[in-house]
Each structure stands twice: as C-alpha cells, then as structure tokens.
Design an enzyme around this catalytic site. Structure first.
Site, PDB file in Angstrom:
ATOM      1  CG  ASN A   1      -1.747   1.203   1.403  1.00 44.46           C
ATOM      2  OD1 ASN A   1      -1.832   2.030   0.491  1.00 44.46           O
ATOM      3  ND2 ASN A   1      -2.376   1.345   2.550  1.00 44.46           N
TER       4      ASN A   1
ATOM      5  CG  HIS B   1      -5.857   1.907   5.279  1.00 44.29           C
ATOM      6  ND1 HIS B   1      -5.437   2.898   6.137  1.00 44.29           N
ATOM      7  CD2 HIS B   1      -4.811   1.047   5.149  1.00 44.29           C
ATOM      8  CE1 HIS B   1      -4.183   2.654   6.506  1.00 44.29           C
ATOM      9  NE2 HIS B   1      -3.783   1.535   5.910  1.00 44.29           N
TER      10      HIS B   1
ATOM     11  CD  GLU C   1      -2.984   5.576   6.691  1.00 43.04           C
ATOM     12  OE1 GLU C   1      -2.976   5.632   5.440  1.00 43.04           O
ATOM     13  OE2 GLU C   1      -2.050   5.067   7.352  1.00 43.04           O
TER      14      GLU C   1
ATOM     15  CE  LYS D   1      -0.220   3.282   4.720  1.00 46.17           C
ATOM     16  NZ  LYS D   1      -0.166   3.402   6.167  1.00 46.17           N
TER      17      LYS D   1
ATOM     18  CB  SER E   1       5.174  -1.658  12.132  1.00 48.07           C
ATOM     19  OG  SER E   1       4.753  -0.324  12.355  1.00 48.07           O
TER      20      SER E   1
ATOM     21  N   GLY F   1       2.439   2.315  10.827  1.00 49.19           N
ATOM     22  CA  GLY F   1       3.398   3.406  10.682  1.00 49.19           C
ATOM     23  C   GLY F   1       4.069   3.803  11.982  1.00 49.19           C
TER      24      GLY F   1
ATOM     25  CD  GLU G   1      -3.603  -2.478   7.279  1.00 52.86           C
ATOM     26  OE1 GLU G   1      -2.516  -2.751   6.781  1.00 52.86           O
ATOM     27  OE2 GLU G   1      -4.206  -1.416   7.054  1.00 52.86           O
TER      28      GLU G   1
END
Ligand code: PGA
Length: 258
Positions: free
Chosen positions: A10, A103, A105, A12, A221, A181, A175
């Site tokens: 991904n 996701h 985000e 992003k 991560s 991250g 996730e």
C-alpha cells in the site's frame, strides 16, 4: 483447504509519477523469474499505487500472473455527478483487480463509517473486483480489552452483507491501528489470536469451508526483519505492507520471507 498467500504493498499518498514507475519496475525486475507463473510457491503480489498510477502499473505488470494491482479506495456510487471520486468500474477498466476498502486512515481522516464502507464493498464486488477489507482496533480499544468486539462489529457492519457466493472476492486485512506506521508491530501471537478470531467470525457468518478459503492479511509495521515470524502463523496468509513497500529491496525481502 489451501489459501492463497498474498503480499500487498500500500503506497498510500507517496511517489510522484517517475518515482512510482521506477518503484514498480524495480519490484517487477526483482521478482521476475520467480513470478512468471502461479506456482503456488510464491505469494500473489499486489501493488496498490496512488490511483493516478494505476493504469501504468497495470500495464507494466500485465504479463506477470503473480503480480496484480489494487486501488486504495473507491467511490460508494457507481457513476455520475460525484466530483473527485473514482468508481470501482473505472478502477477495473484501468486494469486493477483489487480495491482496499476500510483502511484505518480512510476511517479516521475521511470519516468513512461502516455504512459507507458497506456501500463501497457493494460497488467493488458489483464491478467484478476483489475487496481487501481492513479491520483493526485503536490502542485504547485494545487496552480496554474491546479489540475483539471492535473487529467483529467492523466485519458485521461493513462486510457481512455479502452473500456466500460473493465471498470468493474477499480478502480481509487485520491492521491494528496502533501498529500502522508506528514501528510497533503486533507480535506473531497477537496477530495469530486476532486472525483466528476473524476466521471464527467468518465461520459463524458463512461456514467453515468458506472461512478456510478467505485470505487474512496482517498489516502494521511489517518489515523484512519481523515479517517471517508473523507470516509463519497458521491463520496469517500474508501482509498488507505500508512503509516497507516504498522501497523495492525491502518489499521484495518481505515477499520472499513468506
Ligand atoms: P505500515 O502500514 O506498514 O507502514 O505500518 C500498513 C498499512 O497501513 O497498510
């Protein structure tokens, strides 16, 4: 039942045009020779570049059966006056076969709730594409021991409207938001525990056979130095890789670690 092993990258909102093409080329170069045919020994590799790169990356990877392309988002509507949106059918017409939906985000920064995610899943499946449906708890929810309830609800509200005969188009990605991250990955045992729980939810909703065929990816991560331990767990079928997918050598190392 044997499940596909999958590693998805991904990207992003990273990589300008030339950089993105270069990254895709480096990944294809690094994997070619190993990925020409679907041998079953090599995972399916899915690249999820920003949407403006989809067509180019799809063309670049089109001869490689083991490499496919995903969008990171799709509209909740099929077509029409939705300025700035990209429909699932458009994504398919650009040559992608997968769409990441839900996701964290998107949930956090763009206010995507379960109701809208449900619509997006419908659009992706209706366009004949595969959905990579993301679930995961935030740190406070884990500390409060609510992580299983949170994930179950995300599945129920966003995904479980699908009929049994549509589940062949589903990949789930666990996730944990606290791991995305942050450099703090879930331990292999934490990942396995949640993946097993997700598979149990799939069994409860559909049946054991269907649950045993749906790939469940881990994301958060995931890097060359921790991927192998996580991927070795029985209910972890691969990974959704963010930061480490932006560097060809790291991404290839993660692919090869499965
Ligand atoms: P990360 O991102 O690997 O950088 O933690 C994973 C993701 O958000 O899909």
């Amino acid at each position: 039942m044997k499940r596909n092993k999958i590693i998805a990258g991904n990207w992003k909102m990273n990589k300008l045009y030339e950089e993105g093409l270069q990254l895709a080329e480096d990944i294809v170069q690094g994997l070619s020779g190993e990925v020409i045919t679907r041998s079953g020994h090599i995972p399916l590799v899915i690249l999820a570049p920003p949407v403006y790169l989809l067509r180019d990356v799809a063309l670049l990877t089109q001869w490689y059966k083991d490499i496919d392309v995903a969008a990171q988002n799709a509209a909740a509507w099929p077509a029409g006056a939705f300025t700035g949106e990209v429909s699932a059918a458009m994504i398919g017409s650009a040559g992608a076969s997968y769409v990441i939906i839900g996701h964290s985000e998107r949930r956090a920064w763009f206010g995507e709730d379960d109701a809208i995610l449900k619509e997006k899943v419908i659009q992706v499946i209706s366009a004949g594409l595969h959905v990579i449906f993301c679930v995961g708890e935030v740190l406070q929810e884990r500390m409060d021991c609510r992580h299983f309830d949170v994930v179950r609800k995300q599945l129920q509200d966003g995904l479980f409207h699908l009929e049994k005969n549509q589940t062949g188009h589903v990949i789930v990605a666990y996730e944990p938001v606290w791991a995305i991250g942050t450099g703090h990955n879930a331990t292999p045992d934490q990942a396995q525990e949640m993946h097993r729980f997700i598979r149990d939810c799939l069994t409860e909703k559909y049946n054991e056979e269907i649950a045993s065929t749906i790939p469940i990816l881990y994301g958060g991560s995931c890097k060359p130095d921790n991927a192998a331990g996580i991927f070795a767990m029985p209910d972890v079928d691969g990974g959704l890789i963010g930061g480490a997918s932006l560097n060809a050598a790291d991404f290839i190392a993660v692919v090869k670690s499965i």
